[in-house]
Design an enzyme around this catalytic site. Structure first.
Site, PDB file in Angstrom:
ATOM      1  N   GLU A 138       5.651 -14.230 -59.541  1.00 34.04           N
ATOM      2  CA  GLU A 138       5.420 -12.528 -58.438  1.00 34.04           C
ATOM      3  C   GLU A 138       6.355 -11.437 -58.340  1.00 34.04           C
ATOM      4  OE1 GLU A 138       4.161 -15.065 -54.768  1.00 34.04           O
ATOM      5  OE2 GLU A 138       5.822 -16.789 -55.922  1.00 34.04           O
ATOM      6  N   GLU A 156       1.680 -23.320 -58.525  1.00 36.66           N
ATOM      7  CA  GLU A 156       2.161 -23.702 -57.288  1.00 36.66           C
ATOM      8  C   GLU A 156       1.399 -24.310 -56.357  1.00 36.66           C
ATOM      9  OE1 GLU A 156       4.048 -19.307 -57.391  1.00 36.66           O
ATOM     10  OE2 GLU A 156       2.351 -20.069 -58.109  1.00 36.66           O
TER      11      GLU A 156
END
Length: 280
Positions: free
Chosen positions: A128, A148
């Site tokens: 990210e 995730e």
């Protein structure tokens, strides 16, 4: 002011702060034994140093890298769990209030260019971070994933909108919904978030070479351009144009000294001598 005179905020050993060239800040995640997994302490260090970087006229570009064999493996779950046990803040509230995102980088809206120099790869929050950088230089054989969903959580710290903007809905879904791992070649050619792939020993030199190319340009123009790029993520074509040209950074471009120097240097057939941007 020389780089030696710069005084960054006090920070822990989890973050290295260096100045490898004039106008360039180098930040190194420094938990190699833990694959540079992000802790609350490292996040606090990054926030303080990056806030200082934003306000320091002498610094025009930042490079972010990781010590050891990987850029960042995501969050240090044990450290975050311990911190949350003490904090008791609702996780959703904490994420919403954290304007700069994972590692104070994944949602940071800096008007100064940030380059990711990635050894080995990046996972979860580490990916990210690099998705929010302006230029991404990676090592051959590097691996990337937003896993995730495999852990029961969500890439909500900026990963979802950024990969969707870069790669498009279907390719973004492939990473986000499957949690699959991709290599450097696929990250560059298919998903489009890697600029350069180089041998591992060349990652930092290549990133520094990019930084030097950026600082050969007017810092006023670069920062106004970066601001326009950020605006374009949220506004349509016409709105971006009007917002950018009417901004304080744009006024600094057209009213400042560097535009005069750039035009003068062009007519005199020499390299321009840029000045530090005035504080806005």
């Amino acid at each position: 002011m020389s780089n030696s005179a710069l005084q960054p905020p006090v920070h822990s050993e989890e973050l290295k702060v260096e100045f490898p060239a004039e106008h360039v800040l180098l930040l190194t995640f420094n938990r190699p034994k833990s694959l540079n997994a992000m802790t609350p302490r490292m996040t606090n260090d990054l926030q303080n140093v990056l806030d200082w970087f934003e306000a320091e006229p002498q610094l025009w570009v930042a490079i972010v890298t990781g010590a050891g064999r990987i850029f960042c493996a995501g969050a240090d779950l044990k450290a975050w769990n311990n911190d949350q046990q003490q904090d008791k803040t609702d996780e959703q509230e904490r994420i919403a209030a954290d304007v700069h995102g994972f590692g104070s980088l994944s949602r940071r809206q800096s008007t100064k260019p940030i380059i990711a120099a990635v050894h080995g790869g990046a996972y979860g929050g580490g990916m990210e971070i690099l998705l929010n950088c302006d230029i991404v230089v990676v090592s051959e054989g590097a691996k990337f994933a937003l896993p995730e969903v495999k852990r029961g959580v969500v890439a909500i710290q900026g990963g979802i909108p950024r990969i969707a903007q870069i790669a498009g809905h279907q390719l973004a879904s492939e990473l986000l919904l499957l949690g699959r791992t991709i290599d450097a070649a696929e990250a560059q050619k298919r998903f489009g978030f890697v600029n350069q792939i180089v041998p591992p020993s060349k990652v930092l030199p290549a990133a520094l070479a990019v930084a030097k190319q950026i600082i050969s340009n007017s810092p006023d123009a670069v920062q106004s351009t970066k601001e326009g790029l950020l605006m374009s993520q949220q506004l349509n074509f016409h709105q971006t144009l009007l917002a950018n040209v009417g901004s304080a950074a744009s006024t600094r471009v057209y009213k400042g000294e560097n535009i005069k120097e750039g035009l003068k240097a062009f007519s005199e057939k020499r390299a321009p001598l840029w000045k530090n941007p005035a504080k806005l």
